[in-house]
Design an enzyme around this catalytic site. Sequence first.
Site, short mmCIF file in Angstrom:
data_model
loop_
_atom_site.label_atom_id
_atom_site.label_comp_id
_atom_site.label_asym_id
_atom_site.label_seq_id
_atom_site.Cartn_x
_atom_site.Cartn_y
_atom_site.Cartn_z
N GLU A 1 -22.89 -41.45 24.63
CA GLU A 1 -21.47 -41.61 24.95
C GLU A 1 -20.72 -42.27 23.79
OE1 GLU A 1 -20.75 -43.35 28.74
OE2 GLU A 1 -21.93 -41.87 29.82
N GLY A 2 -20.96 -41.81 22.59
CA GLY A 2 -20.35 -42.37 21.40
C GLY A 2 -21.30 -43.35 20.75
#
Length: 758
Positions: A441-442
């Site tokens: 997620e990043g």
Amino acid sequence: MSTLTNMRKRYLSDPAFKMFKKVLPPLSDTEREAMEAGSVWWDGELFSGSPNWNTLLNYPKPSLSDEEQAFIDTKLKTLLDMLDDYQIVQEDRDLPPDVWEYLRKEKFFSLIIGKEYGGLNFSAHANSTIVTSIATRSLSAAVCVMVPNSLGPGELLSHYGTKDQKDYWLPRLAHGDDIPCFALTGPEAGSDAGGIPDKGVVCYGEYQGEEVLGIRVSWNKRYITLAPVATVLGLAFKLHDPDGLIGNKTDIGITCALIPADHPGVEIGERHDPLNLAFMNGPTRGEDVFIPMDWVIGGQDYVGRGWRMLVECLSAGRGISLPALGTAVGHLTAKTTGAYAYVRKQFGMSIGNFEGVAQAMGRIGGYTYMLEASRTLTTSSLDMGEKPGIVTAIAKYHMTEMARTILNDAMDIHAGRAIQLGPMNYLGHHYFGMPVAITVEGANILTRNLMIFGQGATRCHPYVLSEMEAAANPDAEQGAKEFDTLLSKHIGFAIGNVSKSLLNAFSGSRFNRSPVSGETAVYYRHLSRMSRALAVAADFAMLSLGGELKRRELVSARLGDVLSHLYLASATLKRFEDEGRQQDDLPMVHYALQHCLHQCGVAFDEVLSNFPRKGVGRLLRTLLFPLGIRYQAPKDEITVKIAELLMTPGAHRERLTHMCYVGEKENDPVAIMERAFIAMHGVKDIERKLAKATKSGEIPRKVSLTEKLQIALSAGIVTDQDVEKMHNADQLRQKAIQVDHFAAAQFKKGSLQPGKAA
């Protein structure tokens, strides 16, 4: 209009308005959607320069409903008892069939699906608690549970699906008839979800013998968790409508669709090997796959709205799942390392009594308290209906990084006990697994350098976003009027923060208010000072750098570090109050707050020393820290005290480690260490007698424990019961410090043969 107002507009706001249009970074469509999708919560207070601490303390205490607690006490406990992480990771490379079936049957995949569709509809706090508990036992199992309850078809359908989509898919997902995955990341688009190259074209095609309006889509995705076993694929792609079949816009934007895995053209089932863990992760591909338009999540009305959908859902998931994994590492390392440091002896004493080991243990204890505090505060925000994108980014980045740090500490203390894989090793798989959480997620580098302050400076600032909107107003006259009003307030805001920052610097923050008394009161005062300093530094950074601030990632990252540690410190103080100001927990509280203030000071020093406009950096140092930055790292006596607490059984240790799974089976690795720890504490008085007799010369130093006990028994120093108790405890100790070993024939050449790159 008064003369004063005219003069202000002519000589101040109008020139500033023109400059503002030039220097402020323009907001792209994706940036605007990202900012509008989230909400501002406690992060806004921290950015204000004057946080209302009563607001923080009045937020609801995290709690579980009776239904949630019953699920945890029964169904979750049963699941934990079923898991054998060594078998899962090293032998089967998969969850056992009975575990998959149990997860389906007991609705572990439908924690967030509404009850009207057969789901459990649990709170974010319950979701996080369940994932945290599983992760102390098996990261592989935890990932399999958390993904369907984070970003995925279940959440997207619940928020945006059409009635028909919800009625069909959500009951199937709730009952485990279908296993979902969500395909976002690809070879050319990892953290940059907005840059995905996967393409869909609106067209007509054949479906079930009829020609229908739909999309012909091609994709190449990787790192997709649950893809190898998924029966339904959530897919993000960029949609184009060159023939204008659904409107006048050619490039429609990111769109999300739901595709059955057995649909013709869908390639799915291959596996990646994520650092030798056993959760299902793999690629999926498709070339010119035709899907009906009503497979778009939300139907045709939601084409092009995928980015907004993803940002909103990513924000919530980022605040639950990955922080849960980080918190699990804290609970696990605190419990096991405290026990091991007491049980393992070197030079005749427990290794936890060495100050070097105690320093690392102090960090484990202090960070674990902070991790649990941050977990509960963040999930509280989500259960209040907030979608605080900045807060969840802080939680994701710092909680996974703290977990990585204390895992390194735990590995260092356990030494050889931690690096030999086998059924006895309770740390090794977590050591492999934390880098996975850090990239999801990043990647953390992106989260720290671009998201926390980069979005927070605009989203959380009380005036900047409104000023940007005024500057972008197509009605220049109206925009200038709005800007003048905002600028006047902004100037007052800035002057107030500068003056209060100077007062704080020369008074040692003594005049700041605290909502509580006692030992923690001073921390509220100093955090208020750091909040004001951040507000001033943010204003100067945006004013002097303008659009260049986007590219000055190191400035952004360090100012983000200040905001982050203000949040972590806030969470720690909130937990301390929520739990009734437990005095035994004060060493962990002191450690966390001193650490956070020190990190704020380090970040400010690095910002001011490296500020691109040297004169601005020097001016800021004069305004904010004219007497120097004097916040120090946690005191040695605090770290030693925490080490002692970790090595002492009691309610304080249970509060710190209560979610760490300790099985009842004879061969459970954490239970083996815990039993030895408790037994050795039970004989500490006997050990003192032996040590005293050895020091006086009644017992020789260089003899075995059995010989020492026989001599002490003959001399009347110990009783027969003491001897038996000491022997039993030492047998448990000897078992706990052992490592696994295998016959040489069991080591065979690996059979994994990589396929084509995906």
